[in-house]
Design a protein around this motif. Structure first.
Motif, mmCIF file in Angstrom:
data_model
loop_
_atom_site.group_PDB
_atom_site.id
_atom_site.type_symbol
_atom_site.label_atom_id
_atom_site.label_comp_id
_atom_site.label_asym_id
_atom_site.label_seq_id
_atom_site.Cartn_x
_atom_site.Cartn_y
_atom_site.Cartn_z
ATOM 1 N N ALA A 1 28.158 -7.536 32.595
ATOM 2 C CA ALA A 1 27.658 -7.258 31.244
ATOM 3 C C ALA A 1 28.429 -8.070 30.212
ATOM 4 O O ALA A 1 29.635 -8.285 30.343
ATOM 5 C CB ALA A 1 27.772 -5.769 30.932
ATOM 6 N N ARG A 2 27.701 -8.500 29.199
ATOM 7 C CA ARG A 2 28.306 -9.254 28.112
ATOM 8 C C ARG A 2 27.851 -8.676 26.774
ATOM 9 O O ARG A 2 26.800 -8.048 26.686
ATOM 10 C CB ARG A 2 27.908 -10.727 28.194
ATOM 11 N N HIS A 3 28.646 -8.934 25.761
ATOM 12 C CA HIS A 3 28.306 -8.508 24.400
ATOM 13 C C HIS A 3 26.877 -8.946 24.068
ATOM 14 O O HIS A 3 26.493 -10.086 24.291
ATOM 15 C CB HIS A 3 29.298 -9.130 23.408
ATOM 16 N N GLY A 4 26.079 -8.019 23.549
ATOM 17 C CA GLY A 4 24.720 -8.322 23.118
ATOM 18 C C GLY A 4 23.650 -8.078 24.160
ATOM 19 O O GLY A 4 22.463 -8.093 23.835
ATOM 20 N N GLY B 1 17.420 5.930 30.095
ATOM 21 C CA GLY B 1 16.141 5.428 29.619
ATOM 22 C C GLY B 1 16.138 4.896 28.205
ATOM 23 O O GLY B 1 15.096 4.478 27.708
ATOM 24 N N VAL B 2 17.289 4.871 27.541
ATOM 25 C CA VAL B 2 17.376 4.366 26.166
ATOM 26 C C VAL B 2 18.028 2.992 26.199
ATOM 27 O O VAL B 2 19.153 2.841 26.676
ATOM 28 C CB VAL B 2 18.198 5.311 25.264
ATOM 29 N N CYS B 3 17.328 1.991 25.699
ATOM 30 C CA CYS B 3 17.863 0.630 25.650
ATOM 31 C C CYS B 3 18.984 0.569 24.611
ATOM 32 O O CYS B 3 18.762 0.798 23.432
ATOM 33 C CB CYS B 3 16.758 -0.345 25.277
ATOM 34 N N LEU B 4 20.203 0.284 25.086
ATOM 35 C CA LEU B 4 21.352 0.147 24.197
ATOM 36 C C LEU B 4 21.935 -1.248 24.321
ATOM 37 O O LEU B 4 21.881 -1.861 25.384
ATOM 38 C CB LEU B 4 22.428 1.190 24.543
ATOM 39 N N THR B 5 22.519 -1.730 23.230
ATOM 40 C CA THR B 5 23.136 -3.056 23.201
ATOM 41 C C THR B 5 24.620 -2.939 23.478
ATOM 42 O O THR B 5 25.318 -2.154 22.830
ATOM 43 C CB THR B 5 22.906 -3.719 21.828
ATOM 44 N N VAL B 6 25.086 -3.735 24.429
ATOM 45 C CA VAL B 6 26.502 -3.736 24.784
ATOM 46 C C VAL B 6 27.319 -4.323 23.634
ATOM 47 O O VAL B 6 27.038 -5.416 23.153
ATOM 48 C CB VAL B 6 26.749 -4.561 26.072
ATOM 49 N N VAL B 7 28.315 -3.566 23.186
ATOM 50 C CA VAL B 7 29.209 -4.014 22.120
ATOM 51 C C VAL B 7 30.468 -4.622 22.710
ATOM 52 O O VAL B 7 30.973 -5.638 22.244
ATOM 53 C CB VAL B 7 29.581 -2.831 21.186
ATOM 54 N N ASP B 8 30.980 -3.987 23.780
ATOM 55 C CA ASP B 8 32.230 -4.441 24.388
ATOM 56 C C ASP B 8 32.237 -4.037 25.854
ATOM 57 O O ASP B 8 31.561 -3.077 26.247
ATOM 58 C CB ASP B 8 33.417 -3.804 23.653
ATOM 59 N N VAL B 9 33.003 -4.782 26.659
ATOM 60 C CA VAL B 9 33.178 -4.449 28.069
ATOM 61 C C VAL B 9 34.661 -4.520 28.384
ATOM 62 O O VAL B 9 35.337 -5.492 28.033
ATOM 63 C CB VAL B 9 32.406 -5.427 28.994
ATOM 64 N N ASP B 10 35.167 -3.481 29.034
ATOM 65 C CA ASP B 10 36.568 -3.443 29.451
ATOM 66 C C ASP B 10 36.593 -2.960 30.903
ATOM 67 O O ASP B 10 36.470 -1.767 31.168
ATOM 68 C CB ASP B 10 37.379 -2.513 28.552
ATOM 69 N N GLY B 11 36.685 -3.897 31.838
ATOM 70 C CA GLY B 11 36.638 -3.548 33.249
ATOM 71 C C GLY B 11 35.284 -3.005 33.618
ATOM 72 O O GLY B 11 34.268 -3.676 33.457
ATOM 73 N N ASP B 12 35.241 -1.755 34.093
ATOM 74 C CA ASP B 12 33.967 -1.156 34.489
ATOM 75 C C ASP B 12 33.402 -0.214 33.427
ATOM 76 O O ASP B 12 32.530 0.599 33.708
ATOM 77 C CB ASP B 12 34.109 -0.432 35.831
ATOM 78 N N VAL B 13 33.896 -0.339 32.189
ATOM 79 C CA VAL B 13 33.420 0.492 31.083
ATOM 80 C C VAL B 13 32.801 -0.396 30.006
ATOM 81 O O VAL B 13 33.406 -1.376 29.569
ATOM 82 C CB VAL B 13 34.570 1.332 30.472
ATOM 83 N N PHE B 14 31.581 -0.050 29.605
ATOM 84 C CA PHE B 14 30.959 -0.757 28.481
ATOM 85 C C PHE B 14 30.781 0.209 27.322
ATOM 86 O O PHE B 14 30.679 1.421 27.510
ATOM 87 C CB PHE B 14 29.622 -1.408 28.877
ATOM 88 N N THR B 15 30.767 -0.349 26.124
ATOM 89 C CA THR B 15 30.617 0.429 24.900
ATOM 90 C C THR B 15 29.319 0.029 24.217
ATOM 91 O O THR B 15 28.959 -1.154 24.203
ATOM 92 C CB THR B 15 31.807 0.170 23.954
ATOM 93 N N ALA B 16 28.611 1.021 23.662
ATOM 94 C CA ALA B 16 27.371 0.758 22.939
ATOM 95 C C ALA B 16 27.283 1.695 21.741
ATOM 96 O O ALA B 16 27.738 2.839 21.796
ATOM 97 C CB ALA B 16 26.164 0.977 23.851
ATOM 98 N N ASP B 17 26.721 1.191 20.650
ATOM 99 C CA ASP B 17 26.510 2.005 19.457
ATOM 100 C C ASP B 17 25.122 2.630 19.511
ATOM 101 O O ASP B 17 24.165 2.007 19.971
ATOM 102 C CB ASP B 17 26.628 1.144 18.191
#
Length: 196
Positions: free
Chosen positions: A35-38, A45-61
């Motif tokens: 996964a990469r930013h954006g 089932g909800v399309c979310l945009t990746v904000v950040d990735v740290d190892g096996d954890v991604f963050t989305a707003d």
């Protein structure tokens, strides 16, 4: 775009409440690996945009509109979630066309276990009923399913052991909310027919 074929069960590791929004941190060893930013990842089932990735954890707003229209607002630390990366053009289309744009929410009404499957009945908002047909496709918490039966206020799906074991649908109980996305083709057909 997604297919509704869940790649893995992830886990919410943090929820940060923001003004009219939230930030989710989700552990997903399969989906976070590249996964990469954006990029887009479907969470229940909800399309979310990746904000950040740290190892096996991604963050989305998650904005207020999404919190209001989906069940993401009930997620908390430790919640299990269905995860799917956006489909690539060179992949097989195993499920059906899923946008990750939730049309509404339903509630699990009943579960009927059988020897080789389980029949699950879910509530269906009145405004979505016209887009759902028996043997048609529907997405429940990001899982592409075939409608086994439908009436004015609910529909049923038959879940095979793989679906029960690999998605949150094996964990949900009567009373639990779910995200629903109806077949986009039905909505386009309606618009074309109404205009004619």
């Amino acid at each position: 775009m997604f297919t509704g074929i869940v790649e893995e069960l992830g886990e919410v590791v943090h929820v940060e409440q923001l003004h009219e929004a939230a930030r989710l941190a989700v552990r997903g060893k399969v989906v976070a690996v590249d996964a990469r930013h954006g990029e887009s990842i479907a969470v229940n089932g909800v399309c979310l945009t990746v904000v950040d990735v740290d190892g096996d954890v991604f963050t989305a707003d998650v904005m207020k509109e999404t919190l209001n229209r989906s069940c993401l607002g009930v997620l908390q630390r430790g919640s299990r979630v269905n995860l799917e990366r956006a489909v690539r053009a060179d992949q097989r289309m195993g499920g059906h066309i899923v946008q990750g744009h939730v049309d509404g929410t339903g509630v699990i009404l009943t579960r009927e276990p059988a020897q080789h499957w389980e029949i699950v009945r879910l509530s269906l908002p009145k405004e979505l009923n016209r887009y759902v047909v028996e043997k048609g496709s529907i997405t429940v918490d990001g899982v592409s399913l075939t409608v086994a039966a439908i009436d004015d206020q609910s529909f049923a799906v038959s879940l095979i052991p793989a679906t029960l074991g690999l998605t949150t649908l094996g964990l949900k109980q009567p009373g639990d909310p779910v995200n629903l996305e109806v077949d986009i083709i039905a909505k386009y057909v309606e618009k074309l027919v109404v205009r004619s």
